[in-house]
Every structure is written in structure tokens, then in C-alpha cells.
Design an enzyme around this catalytic site. Structure first.
Site, short mmCIF file in Angstrom:
data_model
loop_
_atom_site.label_atom_id
_atom_site.label_comp_id
_atom_site.label_asym_id
_atom_site.label_seq_id
_atom_site.Cartn_x
_atom_site.Cartn_y
_atom_site.Cartn_z
N ALA A 65 0.92 -1.00 -0.15
CA ALA A 65 -0.04 -0.08 -0.15
C ALA A 65 0.97 1.34 -0.02
O ALA A 65 2.15 1.24 0.39
CB ALA A 65 -1.02 0.08 1.09
N GLY A 108 0.71 -4.97 0.86
CA GLY A 108 -0.27 -5.04 -0.01
C GLY A 108 -0.20 -5.81 -1.12
O GLY A 108 -1.17 -6.25 -1.96
N GLU A 111 -0.43 -9.32 -0.67
CA GLU A 111 -2.03 -9.42 -0.36
C GLU A 111 -2.89 -9.53 -1.69
O GLU A 111 -3.68 -10.18 -1.79
CB GLU A 111 -2.47 -8.35 0.39
CG GLU A 111 -1.81 -8.70 1.83
CD GLU A 111 -2.18 -7.31 2.94
OE1 GLU A 111 -1.94 -6.37 2.55
OE2 GLU A 111 -2.48 -7.55 4.09
N GLU A 131 4.72 -5.16 7.03
CA GLU A 131 4.27 -3.84 7.79
C GLU A 131 4.67 -3.66 9.10
O GLU A 131 4.78 -2.57 9.64
CB GLU A 131 2.78 -4.08 7.87
CG GLU A 131 2.10 -4.00 6.39
CD GLU A 131 2.09 -5.33 5.58
OE1 GLU A 131 2.68 -6.28 6.00
OE2 GLU A 131 1.24 -5.52 4.95
N1 CAA Z 1 4.63 3.09 -0.70
C1 CAA Z 1 5.12 4.55 -1.24
N2 CAA Z 1 6.18 4.39 -1.80
C2 CAA Z 1 6.98 3.46 -2.08
C3 CAA Z 1 6.31 1.97 -1.40
C4 CAA Z 1 5.39 1.97 -0.76
N3 CAA Z 1 4.67 0.91 -0.27
N4 CAA Z 1 7.40 1.16 -1.56
C5 CAA Z 1 8.47 1.82 -2.47
N5 CAA Z 1 8.24 3.24 -2.60
C6 CAA Z 1 8.99 4.11 -3.41
C7 CAA Z 1 10.11 4.57 -2.54
O1 CAA Z 1 9.55 5.65 -1.58
C8 CAA Z 1 10.83 5.21 -3.63
O2 CAA Z 1 10.23 6.25 -3.87
P1 CAA Z 1 11.33 7.80 -4.17
O3 CAA Z 1 12.21 7.49 -5.22
O4 CAA Z 1 10.64 8.86 -4.44
O5 CAA Z 1 12.30 7.92 -2.80
C9 CAA Z 1 10.65 4.15 -4.85
O6 CAA Z 1 9.49 3.59 -4.45
C10 CAA Z 1 11.68 3.06 -5.01
O7 CAA Z 1 11.89 2.61 -3.76
P2 CAA Z 1 13.41 2.66 -3.01
O8 CAA Z 1 14.26 3.65 -3.34
O9 CAA Z 1 12.95 2.29 -1.58
O10 CAA Z 1 14.01 1.10 -3.60
P3 CAA Z 1 14.90 -0.02 -2.80
O11 CAA Z 1 15.24 -0.92 -3.90
O12 CAA Z 1 15.71 0.57 -2.08
O13 CAA Z 1 14.06 -0.85 -1.94
C11 CAA Z 1 11.85 -1.85 -0.95
C12 CAA Z 1 12.79 -1.71 -2.25
C13 CAA Z 1 12.63 -3.02 -0.16
C14 CAA Z 1 10.65 -2.64 -1.79
C15 CAA Z 1 11.66 -0.63 -0.60
O14 CAA Z 1 10.92 0.35 -1.22
C16 CAA Z 1 10.51 -0.90 0.69
O15 CAA Z 1 10.88 -1.26 2.00
N6 CAA Z 1 9.18 -0.58 0.43
C17 CAA Z 1 8.04 -0.53 1.38
C18 CAA Z 1 7.81 -1.97 1.51
C19 CAA Z 1 6.74 -2.05 2.67
O16 CAA Z 1 6.73 -1.69 3.84
N7 CAA Z 1 5.18 -2.49 2.19
C20 CAA Z 1 4.13 -2.47 2.91
C21 CAA Z 1 3.30 -1.11 3.19
S1 CAA Z 1 1.95 -1.20 4.21
C22 CAA Z 1 1.11 -2.19 3.51
O17 CAA Z 1 1.02 -2.59 2.60
C23 CAA Z 1 -0.59 -2.44 4.26
C24 CAA Z 1 -1.31 -3.34 3.91
O18 CAA Z 1 -1.71 -4.46 4.50
C25 CAA Z 1 -1.99 -3.01 2.83
#
Ligand code: CAA
Length: 257
Positions: A65, A108, A111, A131
Site C-alpha cells: 500500500a 499489500g 496480499e 508492515e
Molecule cells: N509506498 C510508497 N512508496 C513506495 C513504497 C510504498 N509501499 N515502496 C516503495 N516506494 C517508493 C520509494 O519511496 C521510492 O520512491 P522515491 O524514489 O520517491 O524515494 C521508490 O518507490 C523506490 O523505492 P526504494 O528507493 O525504497 O527502492 P529500494 O530498491 O531501495 O527498496 C523496497 C525496495 C525494499 C521494496 C523498499 O522500497 C520498501 O521497503 N518499500 C516498502 C515496503 C513495505 O513496507 N510495504 C508495506 C506497505 S504497508 C501495507 O501494504 C499495508 C497493507 O496491509 C495493505
């Protein structure tokens, strides 16, 4: 559609939905989820479509998400928006839905993958429910579907540590159907889709409904539901065609009626 691409006939009778927010790793914002819901509704009503494949890109199926969209929200904002109610409508999609997953399928994204009926993964796919690392927990089925798919011990480990699992491990624990080299995951998903598209769409729909029912009810009621759907297939022309073709030693031609 701003955040997805829809191709109703990517292959004969097979539609493709591609998540298209590559810079944000296909983070699932509200609008993107609404677009998926609307696209699936249209494809459900399109008789020319028998199976749908949903995919992202090589780097990410979806990284969860949209954290930036959620970060400042209050519990009441979340309650009023009720963003995950969209997911209930996605779950009601009646045709076979195949996920073609490469790269990150997190939160998400994992999911969403689990709302698919089957998953084809590339060797680079990674699945996770991270998360907990951002102070929250799965909210779109992660604690429920993951547990049903991989069992309590593995689900607890993934949900409580936030650690990712590889495509190979996802295959070993029963989360995905097959793992293929990265250049082939979409083709393999199309191949699987085409083999299902050749079957009776009526039978496929009733069979999907029956398998899903097994997660929602006890055995006695599930068997009853299955039997009724089995009998119902005998109201279809496809059942007559399928059995006649077997007897006449020819290939059946299913019309979806
Ligand atoms: N939401 C918003 N933006 C996101 C995102 C997310 N879930 N995941 C990645 N992005 C964005 C980053 O902010 C980044 O944007 P900018 O270039 O503007 O900074 C871009 O995508 C590229 O990401 P990274 O620079 O972080 O890429 P990376 O290769 O270094 O890392 C990753 C990749 C490990 C996937 C890392 O991006 C990450 O940890 N993302 C979040 C994963 C996460 O926590 N997901 C759960 C979300 S909560 C949820 O999903 C609730 C639910 O149950 C529905």
C-alpha cells in the site's frame, strides 16, 4: 486509467492488467486499487474474456500500500475511507485470475497476489508482509490468506519479523504454483491462462467458486455447495459438448453457455 494498463485480448480470451506506477514500485494507492476493481468488473462482464492475468514489471509486482498516502492519516480517516473495502469487490471476481509476479510482492502487494487464484513467479520474486517494520500490520488479508496458504508457523514468522521469502521458498511452502526464469514469467502465466481458457467458462466459474468456498465454511456445507454446483454444470451446453466430445473422440469446443 492512470495507474494500470488493461489489454482485454492480450492472448485469445485472455486479458492482461498491468500495474503501471513503476517509479513507486507499483505502490498501491487508492486510485490504483479502484482502477483494478473497475477493470475487473468490466472484464467480468466481457464474454470474450475467459481468464485474466495481473502483473507488475520485472522489478516489482507491488511494494505494498502507498505508505506516503497513508502516513499522516488518523484511525478515523482510515475508517471513513475504508480503503480495503475495494479489495472485497476484487475478491468477488468470478473468472480465473492469475498473478504473474516478478520482484517485490510486499505488504499489500503480497496480499494482492494472494487474491489471485494462481501465481506464476519469476526467480527474482520476493514475498513479504513487512508492515511490522513500519509500526503496523497487514490489513488487506495478509494475516488470513497467508496463514491459510502457508500455515501458522511460516505466516507468524513473516508477519512478525517482516522478513521476505524467495520465489523458491514461496513455491516450497505452497504460495505460488510455479517459478520460472525472469524472462519467462509472463509467457508462463499466459500459457497457464490459455490452458484454462480452453475449458468451459461456466465450469471454471463454478469450480473457482467451490474451491474458494472451502476457505469459508465447514466440510459438510462445502461438500453440499460443491455438489449443487456440479449438478448445475449439467444445465450448461458446455457439459453436453464436453461429454459428447469425449464419447465421439474429438476435441470439445466450449461456448460458455
Ligand atoms: N509506498 C510508497 N512508496 C513506495 C513504497 C510504498 N509501499 N515502496 C516503495 N516506494 C517508493 C520509494 O519511496 C521510492 O520512491 P522515491 O524514489 O520517491 O524515494 C521508490 O518507490 C523506490 O523505492 P526504494 O528507493 O525504497 O527502492 P529500494 O530498491 O531501495 O527498496 C523496497 C525496495 C525494499 C521494496 C523498499 O522500497 C520498501 O521497503 N518499500 C516498502 C515496503 C513495505 O513496507 N510495504 C508495506 C506497505 S504497508 C501495507 O501494504 C499495508 C497493507 O496491509 C495493505
Amino acid at each position: 486509467m492512470e495507474f494500470i494498463l488493461v489489454t482485454p485480448q492480450a492472448r485469445p480470451a485472455v486479458a492482461l492488467i498491468q500495474l503501471n506506477r513503476p517509479k513507486e514500485l507499483n505502490a498501491l494507492n487508492l486510485q490504483l486499487m479502484q482502477e483494478i476493481r473497475d477493470a475487473l468488473k468490466a472484464l467480468d462482464e466481457d464474454d470474450a474474456v475467459r481468464v485474466v492475468v495481473i502483473t507488475g514489471n520485472e522489478r516489482a509486482f507491488a511494494a505494498g500500500a502507498d505508505i506516503k498516502q497513508m502516513a499522516g492519516k488518523t484511525a478515523i480517516d482510515m475508517l471513513i475511507t475504508d480503503q480495503f473495502s475495494t479489495w472485497d469487490q476484487i475478491r468477488k471476481f468470478r473468472k480465473p485470475l492469475i498473478g504473474a509476479v516478478s520482484g517485490f510482492a510486499l505488504g499489500g502487494g503480497c496480499e494482492l497476489a494472494m487474491t489471485c487464484d494462481m501465481l506464476v513467479a519469476s526467480e527474482t520474486a520476493q514475498f513479504g508482509q513487512p508492515e511490522i517494520r513500519i509500526g503496523t500490520m497487514p490489513g488487506a488479508g495478509g494475516t488470513q490468506r497467508l496463514t491459510r496458504a502457508v500455515g501458522k508457523a511460516k505466516a507468524m514468522e513473516m508477519v512478525l519479523t517482516g522478513e521476505f521469502i524467495s520465489a523458491q521458498e514461496a513455491h516450497r511452502v505452497g504460495l505460488v504454483n510455479r517459478v520460472v526464469p525472469v524472462g519467462q514469467y509472463l509467457e508462463e502465466a499466459y500459457r497457464l491462462a490459455a490452458s484454462i481458457a480452453a475449458m468451459s467458462p461456466v465450469a471454471a466459474r463454478l469450480a473457482k467458486e467451490s474451491v474458494n468456498r472451502s476457505f469459508e465454511t465447514h466440510l459438510d456445507e462445502g461438500l453440499h455447495f460443491e455438489r449443487k454446483n456440479f449438478y448445475l454444470t449439467f444445465a450448461s451446453e458446455d457439459q453436453k459438448e464436453g461429454m459428447a466430445a469425449f464419447v465421439e473422440k474429438r476435441k470439445p469446443e466450449f461456448k460458455g453457455r
